[in-house]
Design a protein around this motif. Structure first.
Motif, PDB file in Angstrom:
ATOM      1  N   GLY A  57     101.584 -36.685  -5.888  1.00 51.39           N
ATOM      2  CA  GLY A  57     101.068 -35.700  -6.829  1.00 51.39           C
ATOM      3  C   GLY A  57      99.986 -36.259  -7.735  1.00 51.39           C
ATOM      4  N   ARG A  58     100.038 -37.559  -7.999  1.00 47.49           N
ATOM      5  CA  ARG A  58      99.011 -38.256  -8.788  1.00 47.49           C
ATOM      6  C   ARG A  58      98.718 -37.544 -10.105  1.00 47.49           C
ATOM      7  N   GLY A  59      99.784 -37.095 -10.755  1.00 50.24           N
ATOM      8  CA  GLY A  59      99.607 -36.467 -12.054  1.00 50.24           C
ATOM      9  C   GLY A  59      99.367 -34.976 -12.004  1.00 50.24           C
ATOM     10  N   LEU A  60      99.179 -34.403 -10.812  1.00 51.88           N
ATOM     11  CA  LEU A  60      99.010 -32.960 -10.712  1.00 51.88           C
ATOM     12  C   LEU A  60     100.330 -32.266 -11.035  1.00 51.88           C
ATOM     13  N   PRO A  61     100.282 -31.220 -11.844  1.00 52.18           N
ATOM     14  CA  PRO A  61     101.483 -30.391 -11.973  1.00 52.18           C
ATOM     15  C   PRO A  61     101.901 -29.894 -10.592  1.00 52.18           C
ATOM     16  N   LYS A  62     103.185 -29.715 -10.403  1.00 49.65           N
ATOM     17  CA  LYS A  62     103.678 -29.325  -9.085  1.00 49.65           C
ATOM     18  C   LYS A  62     103.022 -28.041  -8.599  1.00 49.65           C
ATOM     19  N   GLU A  63     102.794 -27.106  -9.504  1.00 50.92           N
ATOM     20  CA  GLU A  63     102.165 -25.844  -9.127  1.00 50.92           C
ATOM     21  C   GLU A  63     100.770 -26.076  -8.552  1.00 50.92           C
ATOM     22  N   ASN A  64     100.003 -26.967  -9.174  1.00 44.81           N
ATOM     23  CA  ASN A  64      98.654 -27.266  -8.681  1.00 44.81           C
ATOM     24  C   ASN A  64      98.693 -28.000  -7.346  1.00 44.81           C
ATOM     25  N   PHE A  65      99.666 -28.890  -7.203  1.00 44.67           N
ATOM     26  CA  PHE A  65      99.809 -29.626  -5.950  1.00 44.67           C
ATOM     27  C   PHE A  65     100.109 -28.670  -4.801  1.00 44.67           C
ATOM     28  N   MET A  66     101.039 -27.749  -5.017  1.00 45.91           N
ATOM     29  CA  MET A  66     101.402 -26.809  -3.964  1.00 45.91           C
ATOM     30  C   MET A  66     100.252 -25.844  -3.673  1.00 45.91           C
ATOM     31  N   GLU A  67      99.477 -25.507  -4.704  1.00 40.07           N
ATOM     32  CA  GLU A  67      98.301 -24.662  -4.492  1.00 40.07           C
ATOM     33  C   GLU A  67      97.274 -25.383  -3.626  1.00 40.07           C
ATOM     34  N   ARG A  68      97.090 -26.681  -3.877  1.00 40.62           N
ATOM     35  CA  ARG A  68      96.159 -27.465  -3.066  1.00 40.62           C
ATOM     36  C   ARG A  68      96.619 -27.517  -1.614  1.00 40.62           C
ATOM     37  N   ILE A  69      97.923 -27.646  -1.403  1.00 37.27           N
ATOM     38  CA  ILE A  69      98.464 -27.660  -0.045  1.00 37.27           C
ATOM     39  C   ILE A  69      98.195 -26.325   0.649  1.00 37.27           C
ATOM     40  N   SER A  70      98.400 -25.230  -0.083  1.00 37.94           N
ATOM     41  CA  SER A  70      98.160 -23.903   0.499  1.00 37.94           C
ATOM     42  C   SER A  70      96.709 -23.745   0.922  1.00 37.94           C
ATOM     43  N   LYS A  71      95.791 -24.227   0.088  1.00 41.44           N
ATOM     44  CA  LYS A  71      94.371 -24.146   0.427  1.00 41.44           C
ATOM     45  C   LYS A  71      94.041 -25.020   1.632  1.00 41.44           C
ATOM     46  N   MET A  72      94.742 -26.146   1.757  1.00 46.65           N
ATOM     47  CA  MET A  72      94.516 -27.018   2.904  1.00 46.65           C
ATOM     48  C   MET A  72      94.773 -26.267   4.206  1.00 46.65           C
ATOM     49  N   TYR A  73      95.850 -25.488   4.247  1.00 44.91           N
ATOM     50  CA  TYR A  73      96.186 -24.768   5.475  1.00 44.91           C
ATOM     51  C   TYR A  73      95.173 -23.671   5.796  1.00 44.91           C
ATOM     52  N   GLU A  74      94.399 -23.254   4.801  1.00 47.92           N
ATOM     53  CA  GLU A  74      93.372 -22.237   5.028  1.00 47.92           C
ATOM     54  C   GLU A  74      92.033 -22.854   5.429  1.00 47.92           C
ATOM     55  N   HIS A  75      91.906 -24.174   5.281  1.00 44.16           N
ATOM     56  CA  HIS A  75      90.651 -24.849   5.588  1.00 44.16           C
ATOM     57  C   HIS A  75      90.507 -25.022   7.095  1.00 44.16           C
ATOM     58  N   GLN A  76      89.273 -25.115   7.560  1.00 41.47           N
ATOM     59  CA  GLN A  76      89.030 -25.193   9.001  1.00 41.47           C
ATOM     60  C   GLN A  76      89.607 -26.446   9.646  1.00 41.47           C
ATOM     61  N   THR A  77      89.925 -27.472   8.869  1.00 43.60           N
ATOM     62  CA  THR A  77      90.549 -28.665   9.435  1.00 43.60           C
ATOM     63  C   THR A  77      92.015 -28.444   9.787  1.00 43.60           C
ATOM     64  N   ALA A  78      92.582 -27.306   9.345  1.00 47.88           N
ATOM     65  CA  ALA A  78      94.006 -27.066   9.572  1.00 47.88           C
ATOM     66  C   ALA A  78      94.299 -25.783  10.336  1.00 47.88           C
ATOM     67  N   THR A  79      93.357 -24.850  10.377  1.00 48.97           N
ATOM     68  CA  THR A  79      93.623 -23.556  11.006  1.00 48.97           C
ATOM     69  C   THR A  79      93.715 -23.677  12.529  1.00 48.97           C
ATOM     70  N   ASP A  80      94.250 -22.627  13.145  1.00 53.63           N
ATOM     71  CA  ASP A  80      94.340 -22.533  14.611  1.00 53.63           C
ATOM     72  C   ASP A  80      95.107 -23.701  15.225  1.00 53.63           C
ATOM     73  N   GLY A  81      96.150 -24.127  14.541  1.00 55.89           N
ATOM     74  CA  GLY A  81      97.010 -25.160  15.102  1.00 55.89           C
ATOM     75  C   GLY A  81      96.470 -26.570  15.008  1.00 55.89           C
ATOM     76  N   LYS A  82      95.432 -26.790  14.203  1.00 55.83           N
ATOM     77  CA  LYS A  82      94.890 -28.155  14.089  1.00 55.83           C
ATOM     78  C   LYS A  82      95.749 -29.048  13.205  1.00 55.83           C
ATOM     79  N   ALA A  83      96.588 -28.463  12.345  1.00 56.88           N
ATOM     80  CA  ALA A  83      97.499 -29.251  11.506  1.00 56.88           C
ATOM     81  C   ALA A  83      98.936 -28.879  11.843  1.00 56.88           C
ATOM     82  N   VAL A  84      99.744 -29.885  12.117  1.00 51.84           N
ATOM     83  CA  VAL A  84     101.162 -29.662  12.425  1.00 51.84           C
ATOM     84  C   VAL A  84     101.997 -30.646  11.614  1.00 51.84           C
ATOM     85  N   THR A  85     103.061 -30.136  11.012  1.00 53.65           N
ATOM     86  CA  THR A  85     104.028 -30.977  10.308  1.00 53.65           C
ATOM     87  C   THR A  85     105.206 -31.250  11.239  1.00 53.65           C
ATOM     88  N   TRP A  86     105.605 -32.519  11.296  1.00 53.54           N
ATOM     89  CA  TRP A  86     106.712 -32.947  12.152  1.00 53.54           C
ATOM     90  C   TRP A  86     107.849 -33.480  11.289  1.00 53.54           C
TER      91      TRP A  86
END
Length: 387
Positions: A49-78
């Motif tokens: 989190g590096r000092g980010l409030p949890k709400e901001n951290f989770m918001e950043r994660i949500s935006k990550m999944y919307e970015h082209q580096t993660a869409t269409d199955g390019k990002a998978v959590t195992w």
């Protein structure tokens, strides 16, 4: 038949289930369910989190999944789970893989390169209750078996690890995984825990996993030389650096295809959001600096960067791509130093700088994060590893 490999028992005082050593054949790797993904990010916030409030951290994660580096199955959590409870939230470890475009030139191939699929591995995290028991190592070993092409795989050691992870066993998958895995020419990660742990995570117990290559980083401060205002350079905003990364993709191919008969080489490309994400994911930190430019260019010479926050709360400019001849590099450095001074940033960092530039200007140091690669057929040397 060898005895199944097991992890050591938990210390006293924890619940009875955790006291039991879990034989590795009782564990397997599966794509995380939506609930497991959420739980994984909840856990990683405590470390990254590096000092980010949890709400901001989770918001950043949500935006990550919307970015082209993660869409269409390019990002998978195992997740590493008990076979008896593949959807449970009491999983032991988790990690993420990001599907990327890569390029390789095989030794003895008449210097003709080819496009390949490759993967970045990130966010390796073990529940504190299960650390120092070999579970993360086991998860990373199994990860090869879902990333590598089938014809690159040896016989799976079922007597040690049980049945290998297979897509046909993943019932009710809640992530889009079509085309993710089973096709990797290579995968790479950055280790913050030294070079040995991930090296020991091979497909088989006696094989190497991810091996560190060129761990040198170069650091300098803005007093290193006089700054330049860069009037004769083109200043690039986010749209501008995206355009230059696309052009650089083709230049990287041509450079890799130059005569190099003794080595097989590989690279990730910076376009299609890969380098851009290095900027966007740190926006919470650099927003206060009112930065408008993320690169400079003159001819084929250019640099792009992101801005990160250091442990002492000072900022550092991290170079994400750099292309310059030896006679252009000093001028480019002065321009970047001018940028940093305007934003009151005192430090620079770049990884994988060319040897002729590294020797002339700045001293190489050991990276805090070590770049490591695993090749799945030919052994490749990793090129263009700025960040």
């Amino acid at each position: 038949m060898p005895e199944p490999v097991t992890a050591t028992a938990q210390t006293s005082g924890e619940n009875e289930r955790d006291l039991q050593a879990i034989p590795l054949p009782d564990l397997t790797l599966v794509p995380a369910s939506k609930a497991q993904i959420h739980e994984s990010h909840n856990r990683t916030w405590t470390m990254w989190g590096r000092g980010l409030p949890k709400e901001n951290f989770m918001e950043r994660i949500s935006k990550m999944y919307e970015h082209q580096t993660a869409t269409d199955g390019k990002a998978v959590t195992w997740v590493l789970v008990r076979r008896e409870d593949p959807k449970g939230l009491d999983f032991l470890c988790s990690c993420m893989t990001f599907k990327r475009d890569g390029f390789v030139v095989d030794a003895g191939s008449d210097h003709c390169g080819r496009s390949v699929v490759c993967y970045g591995v990130a966010a390796v995290f073990t529940d504190p209750r299960y650390r120092k028991k070999g579970y993360a190592k086991h998860m990373m070993r199994l990860l090869h078996w879902v990333l590598a092409p089938f014809d690159a795989l040896p016989s799976f050691p079922t007597e040690l690890w049980g049945e290998r992870p297979k897509k046909e066993d993943w019932i009710g998958v809640e992530q889009y995984i079509e085309g993710h895995g089973g096709n990797a020419a290579f995968s790479a990660l950055y280790s913050v825990i030294g070079s040995e742990l991930y090296k020991k995570c091979g497909m088989l117990p006696e094989e190497d996993g991810w091996v560190v290559q060129d761990p040198g980083t170069n650091r300098w401060n803005t007093d290193f030389m006089e700054p330049s205002d860069g009037e004769d350079w083109e200043w690039l905003d986010l749209k501008g650096v995206n355009k230059i990364w696309k052009v650089d993709r083709e230049l990287m191919k041509k450079e890799m295809e130059q005569p190099n008969p003794m080595k097989a080489i590989c690279a990730f490309f910076p376009d299609k959001g890969v380098a851009e994400f290095q900027i966007l994911k740190l926006a919470y930190f650099w927003n206060k600096l009112d930065i408008k430019h993320w690169g400079v260019r003159k001819g084929n010479a250019f640099a792009s960067w992101t801005v990160d926050l250091q442990p002492d709360s000072s900022f550092v400019v991290v170079i994400t791509r750099l292309r310059a001849e030896k006679n252009e590099f000093q001028d480019l450095l002065r321009v970047m130093i001018g940028f940093a001074k305007r934003h009151e940033i005192k430090h620079f960092e770049i990884w994988g700088l060319k040897e002729e530039l590294r020797e002339q200007f700045v001293k190489a140091e050991k990276c805090g994060s070590l770049p490591a690669i695993k090749s799945y057929s030919t052994e490749y040397e990793w090129r263009f590893n700025e960040k």
